[in-house]
Scaffold this active site. Structure first.
Site, PDB file in Angstrom:
ATOM      1  N   HIS A  41       0.832  -1.193   0.000  1.00 40.62           N
ATOM      2  CA  HIS A  41       0.000   0.000   0.000  1.00 40.62           C
ATOM      3  C   HIS A  41       0.872   1.252   0.000  1.00 40.62           C
ATOM      4  O   HIS A  41       1.927   1.284   0.620  1.00 40.62           O
ATOM      5  CB  HIS A  41      -0.865   0.061   1.273  1.00 40.62           C
ATOM      6  N   HIS A  88      -3.946  -1.469  11.920  1.00 42.19           N
ATOM      7  CA  HIS A  88      -2.954  -0.494  12.349  1.00 42.19           C
ATOM      8  C   HIS A  88      -3.365   0.197  13.647  1.00 42.19           C
ATOM      9  O   HIS A  88      -4.530   0.176  14.045  1.00 42.19           O
ATOM     10  CB  HIS A  88      -2.721   0.559  11.254  1.00 42.19           C
ATOM     11  N   GLU A 100      -8.710   9.195  14.408  1.00 44.59           N
ATOM     12  CA  GLU A 100      -9.401   9.040  13.127  1.00 44.59           C
ATOM     13  C   GLU A 100     -10.916   9.029  13.333  1.00 44.59           C
ATOM     14  O   GLU A 100     -11.456   8.133  13.978  1.00 44.59           O
ATOM     15  CB  GLU A 100      -8.982   7.732  12.447  1.00 44.59           C
ATOM     16  N   TYR A 125     -18.662   0.938   2.482  1.00 43.05           N
ATOM     17  CA  TYR A 125     -17.228   1.016   2.755  1.00 43.05           C
ATOM     18  C   TYR A 125     -16.581  -0.354   2.603  1.00 43.05           C
ATOM     19  O   TYR A 125     -17.067  -1.362   3.126  1.00 43.05           O
ATOM     20  CB  TYR A 125     -16.982   1.558   4.161  1.00 43.05           C
ATOM     21  N   HIS A 143     -11.764   6.296  16.072  1.00 39.43           N
ATOM     22  CA  HIS A 143     -10.667   5.499  16.600  1.00 39.43           C
ATOM     23  C   HIS A 143      -9.639   6.468  17.171  1.00 39.43           C
ATOM     24  O   HIS A 143      -8.953   7.168  16.424  1.00 39.43           O
ATOM     25  CB  HIS A 143     -10.039   4.621  15.513  1.00 39.43           C
ATOM     26  N   HIS A 152      -7.302  -0.966  15.003  1.00 43.80           N
ATOM     27  CA  HIS A 152      -8.503  -1.163  14.192  1.00 43.80           C
ATOM     28  C   HIS A 152      -8.084  -1.622  12.800  1.00 43.80           C
ATOM     29  O   HIS A 152      -6.906  -1.658  12.460  1.00 43.80           O
ATOM     30  CB  HIS A 152      -9.357   0.111  14.126  1.00 43.80           C
TER      31      HIS A 152
END
Length: 409
Positions: free
Chosen positions: A263, A306, A312, A321, A336, A342
């Site tokens: 990523h 992560h 967040e 989503y 979060h 999460h």
């Protein structure tokens, strides 16, 4: 309110660009030539400066100076205990605002707040001015017809608007009841992120941001809420400067992504940022996850597990989503806090680890977003005790299979 006819037939004309110097006039020649504060302005207008910072300022040429208003009074808002739109409760954009959480101190110009709004009626002969910070507004349902001192802005779902500190505005609801999300920053102003190795092209392009065209109201109708006045605050006939509200269509975001493996850091999805004094962190980032291709090989393609140095707050404008299909609905939100682990739910994990990694599309007909901040958000009592709070959220990860085998490489 009665409205004077402007020289522009379309009330929603816009000017392109971001962060540059703009000018607009509703009557020809309303902008003074060669100086900002002539002894007598054209059309008998008054010059008034709106200052965001020492280097972001705009001159307004208006019929009434903003000082022409009565003393401030206190105001209380009716209570609402629903995240869903309360059909029987008369709430406008301001009285329908509820704070999810925040951090910092407005008096010190440090920190941020996250709000939601649910509105059932337009603001009638009422205007609002936020002296604490800049508002980034994300409609989720229903357009917002935002009248500002600079001119009108129509903001639809999948678009955003930024109304900076000190700008007066009023919100109409052309489609009826509306709801959405708001990110407020106290420190500085939103700006485009530095592109670094990406280079000149990508993410949100400056030309796709739009500022309003001047359109004025000249009326003797009394209006106000905490501060009454006998004229419209939207009597600016012309303006010029680099401090102005703007809108942006999220469909114009130019996605950058990996075309080999792994990523790219999620910062590549940043639309706007409010920088902090600490490199690598931000007072707030506004991040989106638009429709895009995914082609990575030998890679766990969904958002990975992560723990983050940033808090967040995530919302969903429309669609489904990718990391929590069916478990995260449009109009909902998740928070979060920093260093809280999460990631994708159990079903997403199972699919991602067993599927063939063919090139494909992700997030079609979907737009999720994130407010990300270096600050630890303190959640309000209203949000903690809300009846629609999901107390079973943690269960999304309980059925993730444990596949550890010390004899397998």
């Amino acid at each position: 309110m009665s409205s004077a006819a402007a020289t522009h037939s379309d009330p929603y004309e816009y000017q392109p660009g971001f962060g540059n110097h703009f000018s607009s006039e509703a009557l020809p020649g309303a902008l003074p030539v060669g100086q900002n504060t002539p002894q007598v302005c054209p059309y008998g207008l008054y010059a008034e400066q709106l200052s965001g910072t020492a280097f972001t300022r705009t001159w307004l040429y208006r019929i009434h100076p903003a000082v022409m208003a009565q003393a401030l009074s206190s105001r209380s808002s009716p209570a609402s205990t629903r995240l869903s739109i309360p059909e029987s409760e008369p709430l406008d954009f301001v009285t329908g605002l509820r704070t999810i959480g925040g951090a910092g101190d407005t008096a010190l110009k440090s920190g941020l707040a996250v709000h939601i709004y649910t509105a059932t009626q337009s603001m009638d002969k009422r205007a609002f001015c936020n002296s604490d910070g800049d508002l980034l507004i994300v409609p989720q349902q229903g357009r917002l017809d935002v009248q500002t001192e600079f001119g009108p802005i129509m903001v639809a779902p999948n678009e955003i608007a930024v109304i900076q500190r000190g700008i007066r505005f009023s919100v109409g609801l052309p489609d009826g009841p509306s709801r959405g999300y708001i990110l407020e920053v106290y420190d500085n102003h939103f700006e485009l992120p530095d592109l670094g190795p990406i280079g000149a092209n990508g993410l949100a392009n400056p030309r796709d941001f739009q500022t309003p065209t001047a359109k004025y109201e000249h009326t003797s109708d009394s209006m106000g809420d905490r501060q009454q006045q006998d004229h419209s605050p939207f009597d600016v006939v012309a303006w010029h400067g680099n401090y102005a509200p703007y809108k942006y269509d999220l469909a114009n975001f130019n996605v950058i992504n990996s075309v080999s493996y792994d990523h790219i850091d999620p910062s590549i999805f940043t639309v706007l940022t409010c920088k902090s004094a600490h490199p690598g962190t931000a007072v707030a980032d506004f991040v989106v996850f638009p429709p895009r291709f995914e082609v990575q090989q030998h890679t766990f393609r969904p958002p990975y597990f992560h723990r983050n140095c940033m808090s967040e707050f995530m919302g969903l404008i429309h669609g489904e989503y990718e990391a929590k299909k069916g478990g995260f609905l449009p109009g909902g939100a998740s928070l979060h806090s920093m260093m809280t682990p999460h990631g994708p739910d159990a079903k997403t994990v199972e699919n991602a680890t067993t599927r063939d990694l063919l090139p494909g599309r992700v997030a079609d007909n979907t737009m999720a977003f994130m407010f990300e901040s270096m600050f630890q958000l303190r959640v309000t009592k209203w949000a903690v005790e809300h009846k629609q709070r999901d107390h079973d959220y943690y269960k999304a990860w309980q059925n993730i299979p444990i596949t550890f085998n010390p004899d397998q490489i």
